[in-house]
Scaffold this motif. Structure first.
Motif, mmCIF file in Angstrom:
data_model
loop_
_atom_site.group_PDB
_atom_site.id
_atom_site.type_symbol
_atom_site.label_atom_id
_atom_site.label_comp_id
_atom_site.label_asym_id
_atom_site.label_seq_id
_atom_site.Cartn_x
_atom_site.Cartn_y
_atom_site.Cartn_z
ATOM 1 N N HIS A 30 78.256 53.241 40.984
ATOM 2 C CA HIS A 30 78.162 51.941 41.647
ATOM 3 C C HIS A 30 79.420 51.120 41.393
ATOM 4 O O HIS A 30 80.005 50.578 42.318
ATOM 5 C CB HIS A 30 76.932 51.181 41.145
ATOM 6 C CG HIS A 30 76.840 49.769 41.638
ATOM 7 N ND1 HIS A 30 76.736 49.456 42.971
ATOM 8 C CD2 HIS A 30 76.849 48.592 40.975
ATOM 9 C CE1 HIS A 30 76.670 48.143 43.111
ATOM 10 N NE2 HIS A 30 76.751 47.593 41.911
ATOM 11 N N PHE A 46 73.941 54.397 39.715
ATOM 12 C CA PHE A 46 72.616 54.342 40.312
ATOM 13 C C PHE A 46 71.832 55.602 39.972
ATOM 14 O O PHE A 46 72.359 56.708 39.993
ATOM 15 C CB PHE A 46 72.701 54.229 41.838
ATOM 16 C CG PHE A 46 72.917 52.839 42.340
ATOM 17 C CD1 PHE A 46 71.993 51.841 42.082
ATOM 18 C CD2 PHE A 46 74.044 52.535 43.084
ATOM 19 C CE1 PHE A 46 72.175 50.559 42.557
ATOM 20 C CE2 PHE A 46 74.240 51.253 43.567
ATOM 21 C CZ PHE A 46 73.312 50.257 43.301
ATOM 22 N N ASP A 48 68.448 56.683 41.738
ATOM 23 C CA ASP A 48 67.638 56.190 42.860
ATOM 24 C C ASP A 48 68.023 54.732 43.099
ATOM 25 O O ASP A 48 69.178 54.440 43.330
ATOM 26 C CB ASP A 48 66.141 56.376 42.604
ATOM 27 C CG ASP A 48 65.706 57.833 42.703
ATOM 28 O OD1 ASP A 48 66.333 58.596 43.462
ATOM 29 O OD2 ASP A 48 64.740 58.204 42.018
ATOM 30 N N ASP A 49 67.065 53.808 43.002
ATOM 31 C CA ASP A 49 67.370 52.394 43.202
ATOM 32 C C ASP A 49 67.551 51.644 41.887
ATOM 33 O O ASP A 49 67.694 50.420 41.879
ATOM 34 C CB ASP A 49 66.252 51.725 44.006
ATOM 35 C CG ASP A 49 66.210 52.213 45.439
ATOM 36 O OD1 ASP A 49 67.276 52.590 45.966
ATOM 37 O OD2 ASP A 49 65.118 52.217 46.027
ATOM 38 N N ASP A 50 67.517 52.350 40.781
ATOM 39 C CA ASP A 50 67.695 51.737 39.468
ATOM 40 C C ASP A 50 69.133 51.902 39.007
ATOM 41 O O ASP A 50 69.912 52.647 39.593
ATOM 42 C CB ASP A 50 66.733 52.360 38.454
ATOM 43 C CG ASP A 50 65.285 52.031 38.777
ATOM 44 O OD1 ASP A 50 65.002 50.850 39.019
ATOM 45 O OD2 ASP A 50 64.462 52.958 38.783
#
Length: 116
Positions: A30, A46, A48-50
């Motif tokens: 990220h 990242f 997944d979305d975490d």
């Protein structure tokens, strides 16, 4: 999504860690911040979305648990990339299929299908 808790891992060689984590575990970069000498001082990846953060320092600590959809495929990918498997794939009594491993600098990572 507003996050409050972030996992953090320390590495002596942050670039090698990023290369390993993206290759072995499928994390995505990220952000990477470097100091004036070009050394990584902070990075965010990242899952997944975490988000996890890594930075320079002494490796170790209690480890991080990350939920995955397919623990078997994840395990095989990690092992192929050089992760040291410290706990073989196991079906837990609470319904999770999981394993544990260490990255090249000794940080412990737990992966399983349990999502609290």
């Amino acid at each position: 999504m507003r996050r409050t808790v972030y996992a953090m891992a320390r590495y002596q060689d942050c670039q090698a860690a990023i290369d390993f984590l993206t290759s072995a575990f499928g994390f995505r970069v990220h952000e990477v911040s470097k100091n004036d000498d070009g050394a990584i001082k902070h990075a965010e990846l990242f899952v997944d979305d975490d988000l996890i953060m890594i930075g320079p320092g002494r490796p170790g600590g209690p480890g991080v648990y990350i939920a995955v959809d397919d623990a078997d495929a994840h395990h095989d990918r990690a092992r192929a990339a050089g992760a040291q498997i410290t706990m073989a794939l196991v079906d837990q009594s609470y319904g999770s299929r999981e394993y544990a491993c260490e990255d090249p600098e000794g940080n412990t990572w737990y992966f399983g299908t349990y999502r609290p």
